[in-house]
Design a protein around this motif. Sequence first.
Motif, PDB file in Angstrom:
ATOM      1  N   ILE A 197      78.155  74.733  38.541  1.00  0.00           N
ATOM      2  CA  ILE A 197      76.768  75.216  38.631  1.00  0.00           C
ATOM      3  C   ILE A 197      75.810  74.039  38.762  1.00  0.00           C
ATOM      4  O   ILE A 197      74.896  74.046  39.590  1.00  0.00           O
ATOM      5  N   THR A 198      76.029  72.997  37.942  1.00  0.00           N
ATOM      6  CA  THR A 198      75.177  71.809  38.034  1.00  0.00           C
ATOM      7  C   THR A 198      75.332  71.139  39.396  1.00  0.00           C
ATOM      8  O   THR A 198      74.349  70.698  39.998  1.00  0.00           O
ATOM      9  N   THR A 199      76.559  71.052  39.898  1.00  0.00           N
ATOM     10  CA  THR A 199      76.793  70.439  41.207  1.00  0.00           C
ATOM     11  C   THR A 199      76.016  71.159  42.302  1.00  0.00           C
ATOM     12  O   THR A 199      75.482  70.530  43.225  1.00  0.00           O
ATOM     13  N   PHE A 200      75.921  72.495  42.198  1.00  0.00           N
ATOM     14  CA  PHE A 200      75.222  73.283  43.211  1.00  0.00           C
ATOM     15  C   PHE A 200      73.708  73.250  43.035  1.00  0.00           C
ATOM     16  O   PHE A 200      72.956  73.029  43.976  1.00  0.00           O
ATOM     17  N   ILE A 201      73.252  73.485  41.786  1.00  0.00           N
ATOM     18  CA  ILE A 201      71.825  73.725  41.539  1.00  0.00           C
ATOM     19  C   ILE A 201      71.019  72.438  41.387  1.00  0.00           C
ATOM     20  O   ILE A 201      69.939  72.303  41.961  1.00  0.00           O
ATOM     21  N   ALA A 202      71.544  71.476  40.603  1.00  0.00           N
ATOM     22  CA  ALA A 202      70.747  70.294  40.255  1.00  0.00           C
ATOM     23  C   ALA A 202      70.270  69.485  41.467  1.00  0.00           C
ATOM     24  O   ALA A 202      69.092  69.092  41.502  1.00  0.00           O
ATOM     25  N   PRO A 203      71.124  69.202  42.481  1.00  0.00           N
ATOM     26  CA  PRO A 203      70.615  68.429  43.629  1.00  0.00           C
ATOM     27  C   PRO A 203      69.459  69.124  44.353  1.00  0.00           C
ATOM     28  O   PRO A 203      68.478  68.481  44.728  1.00  0.00           O
ATOM     29  N   THR A 204      69.566  70.438  44.538  1.00  0.00           N
ATOM     30  CA  THR A 204      68.499  71.191  45.212  1.00  0.00           C
ATOM     31  C   THR A 204      67.217  71.178  44.390  1.00  0.00           C
ATOM     32  O   THR A 204      66.120  70.979  44.926  1.00  0.00           O
ATOM     33  N   LEU A 205      67.357  71.386  43.061  1.00  0.00           N
ATOM     34  CA  LEU A 205      66.185  71.346  42.180  1.00  0.00           C
ATOM     35  C   LEU A 205      65.514  69.980  42.231  1.00  0.00           C
ATOM     36  O   LEU A 205      64.279  69.885  42.305  1.00  0.00           O
ATOM     37  N   LEU A 206      66.318  68.918  42.188  1.00  0.00           N
ATOM     38  CA  LEU A 206      65.750  67.565  42.227  1.00  0.00           C
ATOM     39  C   LEU A 206      64.992  67.317  43.523  1.00  0.00           C
ATOM     40  O   LEU A 206      63.900  66.733  43.514  1.00  0.00           O
ATOM     41  N   ASN A 207      65.558  67.769  44.642  1.00  0.00           N
ATOM     42  CA  ASN A 207      64.872  67.595  45.927  1.00  0.00           C
ATOM     43  C   ASN A 207      63.548  68.348  45.960  1.00  0.00           C
ATOM     44  O   ASN A 207      62.525  67.826  46.402  1.00  0.00           O
ATOM     45  N   ASN A 208      63.560  69.603  45.464  1.00  0.00           N
ATOM     46  CA  ASN A 208      62.342  70.416  45.464  1.00  0.00           C
ATOM     47  C   ASN A 208      61.289  69.857  44.520  1.00  0.00           C
ATOM     48  O   ASN A 208      60.096  69.818  44.846  1.00  0.00           O
ATOM     49  N   LEU A 209      61.739  69.418  43.335  1.00  0.00           N
ATOM     50  CA  LEU A 209      60.794  68.894  42.346  1.00  0.00           C
ATOM     51  C   LEU A 209      60.183  67.564  42.785  1.00  0.00           C
ATOM     52  O   LEU A 209      59.071  67.221  42.368  1.00  0.00           O
ATOM     53  N   SER A 210      60.906  66.827  43.628  1.00  0.00           N
ATOM     54  CA  SER A 210      60.453  65.492  44.026  1.00  0.00           C
ATOM     55  C   SER A 210      59.653  65.481  45.327  1.00  0.00           C
ATOM     56  O   SER A 210      59.204  64.415  45.770  1.00  0.00           O
ATOM     57  N   GLU A 211      59.479  66.640  45.933  1.00  0.00           N
ATOM     58  CA  GLU A 211      58.738  66.690  47.200  1.00  0.00           C
ATOM     59  C   GLU A 211      57.293  66.226  47.018  1.00  0.00           C
ATOM     60  O   GLU A 211      56.777  65.432  47.794  1.00  0.00           O
ATOM     61  N   LYS A 212      56.618  66.741  45.968  1.00  0.00           N
ATOM     62  CA  LYS A 212      55.218  66.386  45.740  1.00  0.00           C
ATOM     63  C   LYS A 212      55.062  65.095  44.951  1.00  0.00           C
ATOM     64  O   LYS A 212      54.094  64.369  45.115  1.00  0.00           O
ATOM     65  N   ASP A 213      56.051  64.821  44.059  1.00  0.00           N
ATOM     66  CA  ASP A 213      55.969  63.623  43.221  1.00  0.00           C
ATOM     67  C   ASP A 213      57.330  62.921  43.208  1.00  0.00           C
ATOM     68  O   ASP A 213      58.157  63.155  42.325  1.00  0.00           O
ATOM     69  N   PRO A 214      57.577  62.061  44.190  1.00  0.00           N
ATOM     70  CA  PRO A 214      58.908  61.428  44.314  1.00  0.00           C
ATOM     71  C   PRO A 214      59.316  60.589  43.106  1.00  0.00           C
ATOM     72  O   PRO A 214      60.499  60.426  42.846  1.00  0.00           O
ATOM     73  N   ILE A 215      58.336  60.042  42.365  1.00  0.00           N
ATOM     74  CA  ILE A 215      58.659  59.163  41.248  1.00  0.00           C
ATOM     75  C   ILE A 215      58.919  59.942  39.963  1.00  0.00           C
ATOM     76  O   ILE A 215      59.879  59.663  39.220  1.00  0.00           O
ATOM     77  N   ASN A 216      58.087  60.940  39.668  1.00  0.00           N
ATOM     78  CA  ASN A 216      58.174  61.647  38.382  1.00  0.00           C
ATOM     79  C   ASN A 216      58.688  63.079  38.483  1.00  0.00           C
ATOM     80  O   ASN A 216      58.816  63.748  37.460  1.00  0.00           O
ATOM     81  N   GLY A 217      58.961  63.552  39.706  1.00  0.00           N
ATOM     82  CA  GLY A 217      59.385  64.944  39.871  1.00  0.00           C
ATOM     83  C   GLY A 217      60.665  65.283  39.113  1.00  0.00           C
ATOM     84  O   GLY A 217      60.831  66.391  38.607  1.00  0.00           O
ATOM     85  N   TRP A 218      61.571  64.301  39.007  1.00  0.00           N
ATOM     86  CA  TRP A 218      62.870  64.519  38.339  1.00  0.00           C
ATOM     87  C   TRP A 218      62.708  64.920  36.869  1.00  0.00           C
ATOM     88  O   TRP A 218      63.608  65.548  36.286  1.00  0.00           O
ATOM     89  N   LYS A 219      61.580  64.560  36.261  1.00  0.00           N
ATOM     90  CA  LYS A 219      61.400  64.757  34.817  1.00  0.00           C
ATOM     91  C   LYS A 219      61.384  66.226  34.416  1.00  0.00           C
ATOM     92  O   LYS A 219      61.600  66.558  33.247  1.00  0.00           O
ATOM     93  N   THR A 220      61.133  67.100  35.375  1.00  0.00           N
ATOM     94  CA  THR A 220      61.118  68.540  35.063  1.00  0.00           C
ATOM     95  C   THR A 220      62.523  69.094  34.881  1.00  0.00           C
ATOM     96  O   THR A 220      62.719  70.075  34.152  1.00  0.00           O
ATOM     97  N   LEU A 221      63.519  68.457  35.527  1.00  0.00           N
ATOM     98  CA  LEU A 221      64.888  68.988  35.494  1.00  0.00           C
ATOM     99  C   LEU A 221      65.471  69.046  34.077  1.00  0.00           C
ATOM    100  O   LEU A 221      65.948  70.110  33.651  1.00  0.00           O
ATOM    101  N   PRO A 222      65.465  67.947  33.299  1.00  0.00           N
ATOM    102  CA  PRO A 222      65.996  68.058  31.932  1.00  0.00           C
ATOM    103  C   PRO A 222      65.212  69.031  31.065  1.00  0.00           C
ATOM    104  O   PRO A 222      65.782  69.640  30.154  1.00  0.00           O
ATOM    105  N   VAL A 223      63.907  69.209  31.338  1.00  0.00           N
ATOM    106  CA  VAL A 223      63.112  70.187  30.588  1.00  0.00           C
ATOM    107  C   VAL A 223      63.613  71.603  30.878  1.00  0.00           C
ATOM    108  O   VAL A 223      63.711  72.443  29.976  1.00  0.00           O
TER     109      VAL A 223
END
Length: 490
Positions: free
Chosen positions: A148-174
Amino acid sequence: MSGLSQSHRILFLNTLAFTVCFACWTLNGVLVTYLVDKGIFNWTVVETGWLLGIPILSGSIFRLPIGILTDKYGGKIVFTFLLLLCSIPLFLLPLANSFWSFAVLSFFFGLVGTSFAVGIGYTSVWYPKNWQGRALGIFGMGNAGAAITTFIAPTLLNNLSEKDPINGWKTLPVIYGGALVIIGLLFIVAAKNKTNQVPSKSMTDLLSPLKNMRVWRFGAYYFLVFGFFVAYSQWLLPNFMNVYHTSLVMGGMFATLFSLPSGVIRAFGGYLSDKFGARKVMYWVLGSSIVISFLLMFPKMEVFTTGPGVMASSNGIVTEVSANEIMVNGKAHKVSEKQISNKNETSIFPVKNSWQEIVVKQNQEVKKKELLAQGITQIKFSANLWVYVVLVTLIGISWGIGKAAVYKHIPEYFPNEVGVVGGMVGLIGGLGGFFGPIIFGYLLNATGLWTSSWIFIFAVSVLCLLWMHRTIIKTMRIKSPDFIRDIEAK
């Protein structure tokens, strides 16, 4: 509510919680790789390796004490506390700004890996012996959380980082921490506590089963079927990218083909263990692990060896030399030229190519049986990608069945110590997940072969099978000496 439906509800909650926990446990495999790839953190290869391994390590070494707590206080209390506790470091992970802060928080959220020991003990107390293989197998399907992580996490990281490439990743662990909180609250509302109805024991009594060699034998099986499952879930991606030059996305898809069926098939492994017995299933699992790892040993390689040459049929002088013919006193000696074939790259089986290279010159005097052209044979093994994927998927399925079979043994031999024994077996298996990539890395450096890891797995599989078979024969000699003597006499 009937007893069995209540048991099924607890099983559903346990499996759901374990799936989410396993997804969190393997989060760093995607997150740390992403952070290094994007240059957000400049961690070295060694630091990256430690960040991948630290959650696996903490989730393994604490399985034993968590198993003891589950036996003592019950699964509802321990699971709820674990889920809520491990959400805290995930919520704090966005604040990490160095290797050490990331490592410490990874250590604490890695404790979700101990959820296996909780779930094993909590599930087993709700089911009769004839149902435990299936129940524990269904619970173990939570391993699929890695996929599940292999499938979901990369897509989430890409989507979260579109607007904020530096800090977008921080939403994923939350998001992951929030999932743990939701499951924790669900446990508070829907779960019912239950413990083994046995007199309270001292710590010495609780740990006494660990003196039994059987526990360590089960641990060795689990080191193979679970530890190497976790190890290969991480190791396959660089394997595919280096050997077969796949992209990151394609390599991840192939790695998922290994981890997803291995997790899902575990329930079927529990059913087989109930129906045919865990020992018989383990014979098949270890046997198939030996056969498949043997087939996976062979790397992409080319072997050059001496082939059939061309010799002079009589004494004489070499009068003419061309690419495909040597003339000696007017008699022609045919020479095979090297053939270029594209078939080698796609062939499933090794491809042989033979030719001769001329070793004499014009006007040279030769004797009968003297070598005119040296024979060369090339054997090229392309280690076909699709054959490799199929074999890797098959060994993953075999290990998935084996994971259930190992845990079917535990309530049979240790009905009142499932938590502590299950915790110890899980600890040993988890250490396989931590040490596996380290061992594979050393082997790769020492041999230069990516398939050296499969040679190691082959050796471990053989040792496990020999240990199990020797134990069974030894037990039969003690329990049925007359029967053994009759067999040996005949």
